[in-house]
Write a protein that holds these residues in place. Structure first.
Motif, mmCIF file in Angstrom:
data_model
loop_
_atom_site.group_PDB
_atom_site.id
_atom_site.type_symbol
_atom_site.label_atom_id
_atom_site.label_comp_id
_atom_site.label_asym_id
_atom_site.label_seq_id
_atom_site.Cartn_x
_atom_site.Cartn_y
_atom_site.Cartn_z
ATOM 1 N N LEU A 163 1.016 -1.151 -0.071
ATOM 2 C CA LEU A 163 0.049 0.028 -0.142
ATOM 3 C C LEU A 163 0.837 1.107 0.120
ATOM 4 N N LEU A 164 2.084 1.217 0.785
ATOM 5 C CA LEU A 164 3.047 2.445 0.930
ATOM 6 C C LEU A 164 3.515 2.678 -0.501
ATOM 7 N N GLN A 165 3.736 1.574 -1.303
ATOM 8 C CA GLN A 165 4.415 1.747 -2.649
ATOM 9 C C GLN A 165 3.347 2.210 -3.752
ATOM 10 N N GLY A 166 2.224 2.552 -3.405
ATOM 11 C CA GLY A 166 1.263 2.865 -4.433
ATOM 12 C C GLY A 166 0.273 2.145 -4.890
ATOM 13 N N VAL A 167 0.523 0.782 -4.571
ATOM 14 C CA VAL A 167 -0.730 -0.200 -5.035
ATOM 15 C C VAL A 167 -1.985 0.000 -4.303
ATOM 16 N N SER A 168 -2.869 0.103 -4.898
ATOM 17 C CA SER A 168 -4.130 0.664 -4.227
ATOM 18 C C SER A 168 -4.930 -0.730 -4.099
ATOM 19 N N ARG A 169 -5.890 -0.429 -2.889
ATOM 20 C CA ARG A 169 -6.613 -1.853 -2.319
ATOM 21 C C ARG A 169 -7.276 -2.435 -3.596
ATOM 22 N N GLY A 170 -7.910 -1.928 -4.259
ATOM 23 C CA GLY A 170 -8.706 -2.275 -5.401
ATOM 24 C C GLY A 170 -7.853 -3.082 -6.681
ATOM 25 N N GLN A 171 -6.439 -2.578 -6.666
ATOM 26 C CA GLN A 171 -5.479 -3.337 -7.598
ATOM 27 C C GLN A 171 -5.161 -4.962 -6.944
ATOM 28 N N MET A 172 -5.012 -4.709 -5.661
ATOM 29 C CA MET A 172 -4.327 -5.805 -4.719
ATOM 30 C C MET A 172 -5.519 -6.938 -4.891
ATOM 31 N N ILE A 173 -6.857 -6.530 -4.620
ATOM 32 C CA ILE A 173 -7.993 -7.334 -4.887
ATOM 33 C C ILE A 173 -8.112 -8.089 -6.048
ATOM 34 N N ALA A 174 -7.785 -7.083 -7.166
ATOM 35 C CA ALA A 174 -8.179 -7.383 -8.661
ATOM 36 C C ALA A 174 -7.136 -8.415 -9.012
ATOM 37 N N GLY A 175 -5.923 -8.535 -8.478
ATOM 38 C CA GLY A 175 -4.919 -9.342 -8.655
ATOM 39 C C GLY A 175 -4.995 -10.439 -8.002
ATOM 40 N N LYS A 176 -5.491 -10.673 -6.926
ATOM 41 C CA LYS A 176 -5.680 -11.644 -6.174
ATOM 42 C C LYS A 176 -6.910 -12.495 -7.060
ATOM 43 N N LEU A 177 -7.986 -11.789 -7.250
ATOM 44 C CA LEU A 177 -9.168 -12.528 -7.949
ATOM 45 C C LEU A 177 -8.530 -12.911 -9.276
ATOM 46 N N ALA A 178 -7.968 -12.203 -9.945
ATOM 47 C CA ALA A 178 -7.557 -12.750 -11.238
ATOM 48 C C ALA A 178 -6.541 -14.157 -11.168
ATOM 49 N N ALA A 179 -5.815 -14.274 -10.178
ATOM 50 C CA ALA A 179 -5.054 -15.332 -9.999
ATOM 51 C C ALA A 179 -6.002 -16.767 -9.335
ATOM 52 N N LEU A 180 -6.692 -16.552 -8.840
ATOM 53 C CA LEU A 180 -7.608 -17.590 -8.047
ATOM 54 C C LEU A 180 -8.648 -17.618 -9.165
ATOM 55 N N GLY A 181 -8.951 -16.751 -9.992
ATOM 56 C CA GLY A 181 -10.040 -16.901 -10.891
ATOM 57 C C GLY A 181 -9.439 -17.870 -12.149
ATOM 58 N N ALA A 182 -8.270 -17.591 -12.312
ATOM 59 C CA ALA A 182 -7.466 -18.299 -13.528
ATOM 60 C C ALA A 182 -7.305 -19.785 -12.973
ATOM 61 N N VAL A 183 -6.992 -20.041 -11.857
ATOM 62 C CA VAL A 183 -7.250 -21.312 -11.288
ATOM 63 C C VAL A 183 -8.527 -22.098 -11.371
ATOM 64 N N ALA A 184 -9.631 -21.317 -10.957
ATOM 65 C CA ALA A 184 -10.875 -21.765 -11.211
ATOM 66 C C ALA A 184 -11.383 -21.930 -12.580
ATOM 67 N N LEU A 185 -11.009 -21.412 -13.537
ATOM 68 C CA LEU A 185 -11.050 -21.665 -14.984
ATOM 69 C C LEU A 185 -10.396 -22.826 -15.340
ATOM 70 N N CYS A 186 -9.319 -22.971 -14.989
ATOM 71 C CA CYS A 186 -8.398 -24.438 -15.186
ATOM 72 C C CYS A 186 -8.895 -25.688 -14.576
ATOM 73 N N VAL A 187 -9.646 -25.275 -13.406
ATOM 74 C CA VAL A 187 -10.611 -26.461 -12.691
ATOM 75 C C VAL A 187 -11.719 -26.696 -13.527
ATOM 76 N N GLY A 188 -12.426 -25.760 -14.020
ATOM 77 C CA GLY A 188 -13.706 -25.801 -14.600
ATOM 78 C C GLY A 188 -13.673 -26.371 -15.998
ATOM 79 N N LEU A 189 -12.703 -26.011 -16.740
ATOM 80 C CA LEU A 189 -12.472 -26.152 -18.175
ATOM 81 C C LEU A 189 -12.507 -27.543 -18.511
ATOM 82 N N PRO A 190 -11.742 -28.631 -17.984
ATOM 83 C CA PRO A 190 -12.049 -29.761 -18.334
ATOM 84 C C PRO A 190 -13.508 -30.417 -18.238
ATOM 85 N N ALA A 191 -14.089 -30.187 -17.140
ATOM 86 C CA ALA A 191 -15.591 -30.569 -16.772
ATOM 87 C C ALA A 191 -16.424 -30.086 -18.111
ATOM 88 N N MET A 192 -16.083 -28.914 -18.247
ATOM 89 C CA MET A 192 -16.798 -27.973 -19.420
ATOM 90 C C MET A 192 -16.724 -28.611 -20.617
#
Length: 478
Positions: A163-192
């Motif tokens: 946060l002190l280095q200028g990373v906003s809270r929204g950017q942090m949440i978006a980054g974490k969401l993107a990472a875990l969302g990519a994993v969820a996509l990989c998890v669901g893709l074979p089933a789909m």
């Protein structure tokens, strides 16, 4: 490269360094592929087996020799419920509800030979299907991969530093969401992918397929959001893991099993023995066609005589015994339909209670959606029962009409040695009887039945996203 992308890349790199997580992910992919293959093979085997048995039953019915029509009424026939393409993805209650029925006169039998009664008791804990993997196993993997996504940053002291280095809270949440969302996509893709292969066959309907795909996507997105929400709210990764495991246990395991028990306790449902006793009691009240003094059938006989302007049943242009069979089947079938409707209404009230539990358990909402779109829920089973009964009634009454029109009353009541031969009619009459043909619902009906479950999932996702947004504003405040 934006800060959100850098955070997402760093989170994914950290996951890849975790050998346990990578192993679990690969095992889940393997489990999904096995589930797709086994479910597809199992359902194809079931479909072929039922189709083969249906052909054998139809051939046996048509191959009957010359005989009295009422004997054919009691000879009966078997019918088998065909399954839609999506049943391989989510078989629903098919293993429990029975798949075949014996149709005969004077009785309305239930469906029999469910897989649960013929297979190992392990099937009661759930079949290995793509739907089961996505509903129960995939969220658990996401929990173990993402529980420390934000709590870990707080524990290590890197949260304030970012946060002190200028990373906003929204950017942090978006980054974490993107990472875990990519994993969820990989998890669901074979089933789909398996879902598309399963559904991509003759008879597949695009609208239910779209509802199913959207529902499972919303379900996995909900878990991603909830995992980050809990991770953002607690101070330690260990607490986040315990909390998420508790949520998974309640939502995925306890509530889906407690809701049907609560529904059974709330809405009483007659068992088969109680229904049989009640039907037998009411049948006695209807009347006895063999009793000449019975009020109902005496009135029926007089009405028939008046209609044809004769004084004796021997002078009727039709066989009185056949007309009597038609009237008796009409009365008993109306009674059977009344009890069946009462049973279906009670089961529907039980299902309403389970569906209402989807408001507090997204897993129940998803199961309701998945089975409804696949046509393997109670509504699909009831549709088969109602069509089977309509076919049974039409078949029996057609045979009764043959007795009334093709067998004389004199021959039907004769006792001489040659009477049995004269009562028989030609065997080609059985071949002219129509075969049972199940009418599957269209895509619009299936999608409409699945829509409430989808709306519940989307509402849960919107609520979780709003709570995560609020939690993001409070990051680093304490």
């Amino acid at each position: 490269m934006t800060a959100a992308r850098l955070i997402a890349r760093d989170e994914l790199r950290l996951m890849l360094r975790n050998r346990v997580a990578v192993t679990a992910f690969l095992l889940l992919l393997l489990l999904t592929l096995v589930a797709v293959l086994t479910s597809w093979t199992h359902q194809r085997g079931i479909a072929e087996l039922r189709a083969r048995h249906q052909q054998v039953a139809e051939h046996a019915f048509d191959a009957q020799p010359d005989r009295h029509p009422h004997r054919v009424v009691h000879y009966g026939t078997f019918i088998y419920r065909p399954l839609g393409p999506l049943a391989a993805f989510d078989p629903g209650i098919d293993a429990f509800s029975g798949n075949s029925m014996f149709l005969e006169g004077h009785r309305q039998n239930s469906a029999n030979f469910g897989d649960v009664r013929q297979s190992s008791q392990l099937i009661r804990f759930g079949q290995l299907t793509p739907a089961f993997v996505l509903q129960a196993v995939a969220p658990l993997l996401l929990v173990f991969l993402g529980y420390g996504a934000i709590a870990r940053e707080r524990e290590r002291g890197t949260l304030r530093l970012l946060l002190l280095q200028g990373v906003s809270r929204g950017q942090m949440i978006a980054g974490k969401l993107a990472a875990l969302g990519a994993v969820a996509l990989c998890v669901g893709l074979p089933a789909m992918v398996g879902f598309l292969l399963i559904a991509g066959q003759p008879g597949a309907l695009a609208l239910p397929m779209a509802i199913v795909a959207l529902g499972y996507a919303a379900y996995l997105a909900l878990w991603v959001t909830v995992i980050l929400l809990v991770s953002a709210r607690v101070r330690r990764s260990r607490d986040a893991l315990l909390a998420l495991l508790a949520v998974w246990t309640v939502v995925v395991i306890l509530l889906p099993r407690a809701a049907p028990e609560a529904a059974s306790a709330t809405v009483e449902l007659r068992n088969r023995l109680q229904t049989e006793i009640a039907i037998a009691r009411d049948l006695r009240k209807i009347g006895d066609s063999h009793n000449p003094d019975d009020p109902h059938f005496a009135a029926f006989k007089q009405g028939l005589l008046d209609r044809y302007g004769v004084d004796r049943v021997e002078d009727l242009p039709i066989n009185y015994k056949g007309a009597l069979a038609i009237e008796g089947e009409k009365l008993t079938s109306a009674l059977f339909d009344r009890y069946a409707s009462e049973s279906h209404a009670a089961q529907e009230r039980q299902n309403d209670i389970v569906r209402m539990a989807g408001i507090v358990s997204p897993a129940i909402a998803l199961r309701t959606l998945s089975m409804a779109a696949s046509g393997t829920d109670f509504a699909g089973h009831r549709r088969f029962l109602e069509q089977a009964e309509a076919y049974r009634y039409a078949l029996v009454q057609a045979l009764n009409r043959l007795q009334a029109d093709s067998v004389s009353y004199a021959d039907d009541t004769a006792r001489d040695p040659d009477a049995d031969r004269r009562k028989r009619i030609a065997a080609d009459n059985w071949e002219q009887m129509p075969d049972f043909s199940y009418r599957a619902p269209d895509g619009t009906a299936l999608a409409a039945a699945a829509l409430p479950g989808l709306l519940i999932l989307l509402a849960w996702l919107a609520l979780a996203a709003a709570l995560l947004r609020r939690a993001a504003f409070e990051l680093g405040a304490k």
